[in-house]
Design an enzyme around this catalytic site. Structure first.
Site, PDB file in Angstrom:
ATOM      1  N   GLY A 137       8.252   0.538   1.624  1.00  7.23           N
ATOM      2  CA  GLY A 137       7.292  -0.448   2.117  1.00  7.23           C
ATOM      3  C   GLY A 137       6.201  -0.679   1.094  1.00  7.23           C
ATOM      4  NE  ARG A 138       5.305  -2.414  -4.217  1.00  6.78           N
ATOM      5  CZ  ARG A 138       6.430  -2.445  -4.939  1.00  6.78           C
ATOM      6  NH1 ARG A 138       7.142  -3.558  -5.001  1.00  6.78           N
ATOM      7  NH2 ARG A 138       6.842  -1.361  -5.575  1.00  6.78           N
ATOM      8  CE  LYS A 159      -0.309   2.682   5.551  1.00  9.06           C
ATOM      9  NZ  LYS A 159      -0.559   2.278   6.961  1.00  9.06           N
ATOM     10  CG  ASP A 258      -2.103  -5.505  13.232  1.00  8.58           C
ATOM     11  OD1 ASP A 258      -1.924  -6.721  13.413  1.00  8.58           O
ATOM     12  OD2 ASP A 258      -1.841  -4.935  12.160  1.00  8.58           O
TER      13      ASP A 258
END
EC number: 2.7.11.1
Length: 542
Positions: A137-138, A159, A258
């Site tokens: 993931g980025r 992370k 979110d």
């Protein structure tokens, strides 16, 4: 006798005169005292004005203050959690009707575990403690990697967040919020099954690190892009799990704010876990800025643009949504598609804002795209702000394209409404009792077979994640130096106390006694719960 009387009379007169004189002098004396006090205050103020502290001194004082506060807060919490573990053990032993000699053995074993944990806390974790497998993931502030811990060969998701970017974009509160709720979700009864587990958090001079549970099934966004839409049965399952996941977060006194498919991960058995708590906030606090600030530049009048550039056909909307979806996910701004209007408007809001997001996700699962999606963020923003005018038309178009059951349509519309009338306002039971969820066994939902079960070839299988190229060689670690070698500045203050170490994870990695073996034939997680603790501020660990 007359002489004596005269002397007494004279003495009395003199005494009276002295008293009168004293009374007449007291006001004057008071004035002098006041003048003296005024002079002293003025002199003190002049002296005070001459004291100027350097920026470095003020920063050091602030850092010391924050460090001391964090240290003692963590210390007292650590002592309480240690007492909680002992009380929990005593309660479980009573429930199991153990003999006194058995209880003594368990107490000694727990004492040994506590000692091992205290020793393990002295071990400093760094990025070099883990071997990087690949990027999974980025985002705008960092990346997520699948890593293997060198000490025990276990796999985690790491992370890594850039401190300077977080400070530049005023995101330090957000990253601290994520760390806090992930730590709070662990307790003596075990980790929350609906939330991605946090095992360690630490930092170096430039980066923050969160070492979390690796969830190999990828995210819900990947599945929606792959399948376009879900059946109502599949939607029912995933929305039900999302409802329980959010309810567990609300019970911790947090609002996620979110919730979107990107943040709903799928574990190896196919069940949902919630991630990415960067915008999470407490139910009774305003410490996290509203999203209205993020989208402020897209505000205009309250009228919808007369010319909406969004494609009208369903297939065109599919293509448009897929084309921009990943780009929006990794941008600084993100997408407001799933955000409740009261959050965007900076109105007062509570946990109900998360139920709005669930309604948007449900619509997307059944129709193929979010109800308010548009070609631009501005159009999306205005559609959400004017949902009372736009949603009826959107629902009519959806019914013409997709065979929505009356129950599904009703639930979506009850999610996408005013907060005071939104389903869930009166408690999660209001959602669970809706006809759309008829037949759902809420108590055994995690034991129900999911619609999608990831097919994994190995513990390092990352086929459910997008492929990312290494942009550059990993930057060398810059350890956080001790105070004697490096002065703490205002740059460090937001990150003081960031370190966290899970009780079971630290013992498993660095302790000599296996937690399952320590309790003999009794499974420690089932009988005694998963035990955790926060690491206190230890010198330069911050």
């Amino acid at each position: 006798m007359n002489v004596e009387r005269k002397l007494e009379s004279l003495s009395l007169q003199q005494q009276q005169q002295e008293e009168q004189q004293d009374e007449s002098e007291q006001p004057n004396q008071g004035v002098e005292d006041e003048e003296e006090e005024e002079y002293d205050e003025e002199e003190y103020e002049e002296e005070e004005e001459d004291i100027n502290f350097s920026k470095e001194t003020l920063e050091a004082a602030m850092a010391t203050k924050v460090s001391i506060e964090q240290y003692y807060t963590s210390l007292f919490k650590s002592l309480k959690e240690r007492d909680d573990r002992r009380c929990f053990l005593e309660k479980k032993m009573e429930e199991l009707n153990l003999r006194e000699e058995q209880k003594s053995v368990k107490r000694r074993e727990l004492d040994k575990k506590e000692t091992e944990y205290i020793k393990s806390r002295r071990i400093r974790l760094t990025g070099h403690s883990f071997e990087s497998i690949r990027i999974i993931g980025r985002g705008a502030f960092g990346e997520v990697r699948l890593v293997k811990m060198k000490k025990n060969n276990k796999f985690f998701a790491m992370k890594k967040l850039d401190k300077s970017k977080m400070i530049e974009k005023h995101q330090t509160i957000h990253v601290r919020s994520e760390r806090d709720i992930l730590a709070d979700s662990n307790n003596i009864h075990g980790s929350n099954p609906w939330i991605v587990s946090l095992y360690y958090s630490f930092q170096d001079a430039n980066f923050l690190y969160l070492i979390m549970e690796y969830v190999p099934g990828g995210d819900m966004m990947t599945q929606l892009i792959k399948y376009d839409t879900f059946t109502e049965d599949a939607t029912r399952f995933y929305i039900a799990e999302t409802v329980l996941a959010l309810h567990s977060i609300h019970k911790l006194s947090y609002i996620h704010r979110d919730i979107k498919p990107d943040n709903l991960l799928i574990d190896q058995k196919g069940h949902i876990k919630v991630s990415d708590f960067g915008l999470c906030t407490g139910l009774q606090t305003n410490r996290v800025p509203t999203l209205a600030e993020i989208y402020k530049k897209y505000e205009g009048d309250n009228n919808i643009r007369e010319e909406d550039q969004t494609p009208q056909s369903r297939s065109a909307r599919f293509d448009s949504w897929k084309r921009q979806r990943r780009v929006l996910a990794y941008s600084n701004v993100g997408t407001p598609d799933y955000t409740a209007p009261e959050v965007l408007m900076k109105d007062g809001y509570s946990a109900e804002c998360d139920w709005w997001s669930v309604g948007v996700i449900m619509f997307e699962m059944l129709v193929g795209y979010p109800p308010f999606c548009s070609e631009s963020i501005r159009e999306t923003y205005h559609k959400i702000m004017n949902w009372k005018q736009t949603l009826p038309k959107i629902m009519e178009e959806a019914k013409a394209e997709v065979n929505l059951s009356p129950e599904a349509q009703d639930l979506i519309e009850r999610f996408l409404t005013d907060p005071m009338t939104r389903i869930g306002f009166n408690g999660v039971e209001e959602i669970q009792s809706h006809p759309f969820f008829k037949g759902v066994d809420w108590r055994r939902l995690r034991e129900t077979r999911p619609p999608i079960i990831p097919q994994l070839s190995s513990p390092t299988d990352t086929s459910n994640f997008d492929h990312y190229e290494e942009e550059q060689q990993p930057e060398p670690m810059q350890p956080v130096q001790s105070k004697s070698r490096r002065k703490i500045t205002s740059f460090d203050i937001p990150f003081i106390g960031y370190t966290y170490r899970n009780f079971d994870a630290m013992r498993d990695a660095f302790g000599s006694v296996n937690s399952r073996d320590a309790f003999g034939s009794i499974n420690s997680r089932e009988a005694f719960g998963s035990i955790n603790n926060r690491d206190s501020l230890q010198g330069a660990n911050m």
